[in-house]
Design an enzyme around this catalytic site. Structure first.
Site, PDB file in Angstrom:
ATOM      1  N   GLN A 179      64.979  87.248  25.542  1.00 56.60           N
ATOM      2  CA  GLN A 179      65.017  88.171  24.416  1.00 56.60           C
ATOM      3  C   GLN A 179      63.681  88.201  23.684  1.00 56.60           C
ATOM      4  OE1 GLN A 179      68.415  86.948  22.096  1.00 56.60           O
ATOM      5  NE2 GLN A 179      69.851  87.247  23.792  1.00 56.60           N
TER       6      GLN A 179
ATOM      7  N   CYS B 217      67.569  82.961  28.382  1.00 52.88           N
ATOM      8  CA  CYS B 217      68.457  83.355  27.286  1.00 52.88           C
ATOM      9  C   CYS B 217      67.642  83.888  26.106  1.00 52.88           C
ATOM     10  CB  CYS B 217      69.373  82.197  26.896  1.00 52.88           C
ATOM     11  SG  CYS B 217      70.826  82.720  25.946  1.00 52.88           S
TER      12      CYS B 217
ATOM     13  N   HIS C 218      71.750  81.043  32.112  1.00 56.14           N
ATOM     14  CA  HIS C 218      71.179  79.688  32.134  1.00 56.14           C
ATOM     15  C   HIS C 218      71.191  79.140  33.566  1.00 56.14           C
ATOM     16  CE1 HIS C 218      70.863  78.847  27.763  1.00 56.14           C
ATOM     17  NE2 HIS C 218      71.831  79.753  27.685  1.00 56.14           N
TER      18      HIS C 218
ATOM     19  N   SER D 297      75.686  54.678  24.520  1.00 52.81           N
ATOM     20  CA  SER D 297      74.507  55.063  25.316  1.00 52.81           C
ATOM     21  C   SER D 297      74.177  54.052  26.409  1.00 52.81           C
ATOM     22  CB  SER D 297      73.284  55.266  24.406  1.00 52.81           C
ATOM     23  OG  SER D 297      73.531  56.255  23.434  1.00 52.81           O
TER      24      SER D 297
ATOM     25  N   GLU E 233      69.589  76.772  34.826  1.00 56.57           N
ATOM     26  CA  GLU E 233      69.481  75.313  34.901  1.00 56.57           C
ATOM     27  C   GLU E 233      70.828  74.641  35.075  1.00 56.57           C
ATOM     28  OE1 GLU E 233      69.602  76.157  30.353  1.00 56.57           O
ATOM     29  OE2 GLU E 233      68.985  77.144  32.205  1.00 56.57           O
TER      30      GLU E 233
ATOM     31  N   THR F 215      75.846  36.516  27.312  1.00 58.77           N
ATOM     32  CA  THR F 215      77.094  37.075  27.831  1.00 58.77           C
ATOM     33  C   THR F 215      78.169  37.249  26.760  1.00 58.77           C
ATOM     34  OG1 THR F 215      78.049  34.905  28.368  1.00 58.77           O
ATOM     35  CG2 THR F 215      76.641  35.949  30.034  1.00 58.77           C
TER      36      THR F 215
END
Length: 544
Positions: A386, A382, A516, A14, A518, A187
């Site tokens: 519905q 989506c 979708h 991450s 997006e 470091t």
């Protein structure tokens, strides 16, 4: 011939390798180069399609129907280059391909091994469809030292030898932690991570050091000495106020210049970053704000709705407003109507996103009803579309037992399993109880919009092409009854069989889509539906 940039990560996961790859791709684009970014994931799933969003975040779907890692969404949003099936490969897919060949006898009785068979397959994926590119950026998922990633590290070691050092470079993303008690940046984790990578045969050319405090020149030189790179090739990557400031921040630190220098390419000409200055100006200097309530199932992890979050932000950029997103657990809306009102009344817009399974469905339907009865801008995506159809069937069309077969047997199956549909490859068929992975209606499909409909005015065209990911469809045998109740089907598949878009013309903004949108929104090209939805929310905010 394309040049390759291999991106690895060390110390912890991450660290933002995907965002770094997307930003570097955008910077190279700004210099006039053609780029493509690829993700190699070490896990054994064939793709993330069957993984829980809480395990892996959202599944990003490409035009050609691949279910891929969410980092490909970053790649597309930052470069505008549509991702393809060949841009994401997992260990599972590699092994599936190799085992299928072995079962067919393609290896002519040879012993199938990690070297050369697995590494050769990885190299084939890395080099596929790259003839017209200047740079191919390959991000290796996971962290150096993980057992799963070893074949991928070995493959890039081999590729560097085969293609030559003038055609490949390695960038290692690492962490330089700040120890508060000591008041120092340390470091040593970076030194150990680079040593581990070097022991595997890959010497990084650049180090991107994530740190929460500025990296002093002394520490920069120390890292360079221990890690065998030039001091200028140690790039600090401070935490950014927004992901959209990252390309400008990395350019300011000299990342793109050092990459070109590593390839021996002149970097004296400056990139055209006007697009990114405009994006950051719109994001940092809003002229108002709106609050959007997202009533979903996976709200405990923002990455589960990563593209949705960014598309809402893009809609805000298009309207020069800040979008405050309230993530609302749909299960909390299933009992107390007063609680629903208390939570939704402050919202300037309500969005019900996609999802799978029955959990939270009653809360989503209740949210749709609230939006309809109070004329709050509503956007259903989506499963959200519905649920809007089921709400309409129960409350405005008199079909009180309306439901979806996704949740079990239904007396009135307003939504049912899609068993056949047409694609570019011809007729597609699915059966109840079949495999889950890769068996949905996936990828880009066309739709036709009704003349004079709200969505036609939003898009400005009558033919659109959007990405899908679903197994269930609104049953078109209920269309007439639903339309008599005021829910209009304003978008259909070209053959008229599959409902794609619904709307309520009697309300200020009420749209549900089976696809979708997006997945196609970008900061420099906000999706028209999200831009229009946020515009309606701005109008709503003036009424509250």
């Amino acid at each position: 011939m394309a040049r390759y940039i291999f991106i690895t990560g060390g110390v912890v996961s991450s660290l933002g390798k995907g965002l770094m790859a997307a930003s570097l791709g955008a910077l190279l684009q700004a210099r006039g180069y053609k780029v493509r970014i690829r993700k190699f994931d070490p896990y054994l799933n064939v793709d993330p399609g069957t993984m829980s969003p809480y395990q892996h975040g959202e599944v990003y779907v490409t035009d050609d129907g691949a279910e891929t890692d969410l980092d490909l969404g970053h790649y597309e949003r930052f470069t505008g280059v549509p991702s393809r099936q060949s841009d994401n490969v997992t260990s599972g897919r590699i092994y599936q391909t190799i085992i299928a060949k072995e079962r067919r006898g393609d290896y002519l009785g040879a012993t199938v091994q990690v070297i050369p068979h697995v590494t050769d397959a990885i190299k084939e994926f890395a080099q596929a469809d790259t003839d017209d590119l200047d740079f191919v950026l390959c991000e290796i998922g996971g962290t150096v030292g993980d057992i799963e990633s070893l074949p991928f590290i070995e493959a890039i070691r081999q590729l560097r030898n085969e293609l030559g050092r003038d055609q490949t470079i390695s960038i290692h993303v690492t962490l330089v932690p700040y120890i508060t008690a000591a008041g120092e940046l340390k470091t040593k984790p970076t030194q150990h991570s680079v040593r581990e990578l070097t022991a595997l045969g890959v010497q990084p050319d650049l180090l991107l050091c994530r740190c929460e405090k500025p990296l002093p020149e002394g520490e920069r030189r120390k890292i360079a000495q221990f890690c065998n790179v030039r001091p200028e090739a140690v790039i600090q990557a401070l935490d950014a106020p927004s992901i959209y400031t990252v390309p400008l921040q990395y350019h300011g630190e000299g990342l793109d210049q050092e990459v070109l220098r590593a390839f021996g390419i002149d970097s004296s000409d400056q990139p055209d970053l006007s697009r990114w200055y405009d994006i950051n100006d719109r994001h940092a200097n809003p002229e108002g704000e709106v609050t959007i309530g997202v009533v979903g199932k996976y709200v405990g992890l923002q990455d589960a709705y990563k593209s949705l979050h960014e598309a809402l932000v893009h809609g805000g950029m298009a309207n020069r407003v800040k979008v405050n997103i309230r993530w609302l657990d749909a299960e909390l809306f299933e009992e107390d109507e007063k609680d629903i009102a208390a939570r939704l009344e402050p919202m300037h817009g309500i969005l019900v996103p996609g999802g799978f399974g029955e959990r939270g469905s009653a809360g989503k339907i209740a949210s749709v009803r609230f939006a309809r009865e109070h004329d709050v801008p509503f956007f259903g995506i989506c499963l959200g579309m519905q649920m809007a159809c089921i709400e309409a069937a129960r409350n405005t069309s008199g079909i009180t037992n309306a439901s979806t077969t996704e949740f079990g047997e239904a007396e009135e199956p307003v939504v049912g399993l899609i068993t056949e549909w047409m694609s570019d490859e011809g007729l597609q068929k699915r059966e109840q109880g079949g495999d889950l992975g890769g068996t949905m209606r996936l990828g880009a499909y066309p739709a036709k919009l009704s003349e004079n409909s709200h969505v036609a005015s939003i898009y400005g065209v009558s033919d659109i092409d959007e990405r899908h990911r679903h197994r269930y469809e609104v049953n078109n045998s209920y269309v007439d009854r639903l339309e008599k109740g005021g829910l209009i089907f304003s978008g259909m598949s070209p053959d008229g069989e599959l409902p794609e878009i619904v709307e309520r013309p009697d309300l200020s903004w009420f749209v549900g889509v089976q696809f979708h949108p997006e997945l196609k929104s970008k900061p420099f090209a906000p999706h028209p539906l999200f831009a229009s939805f946020i515009s309606a929310a701005v109008e709503q905010s003036r009424l509250v």
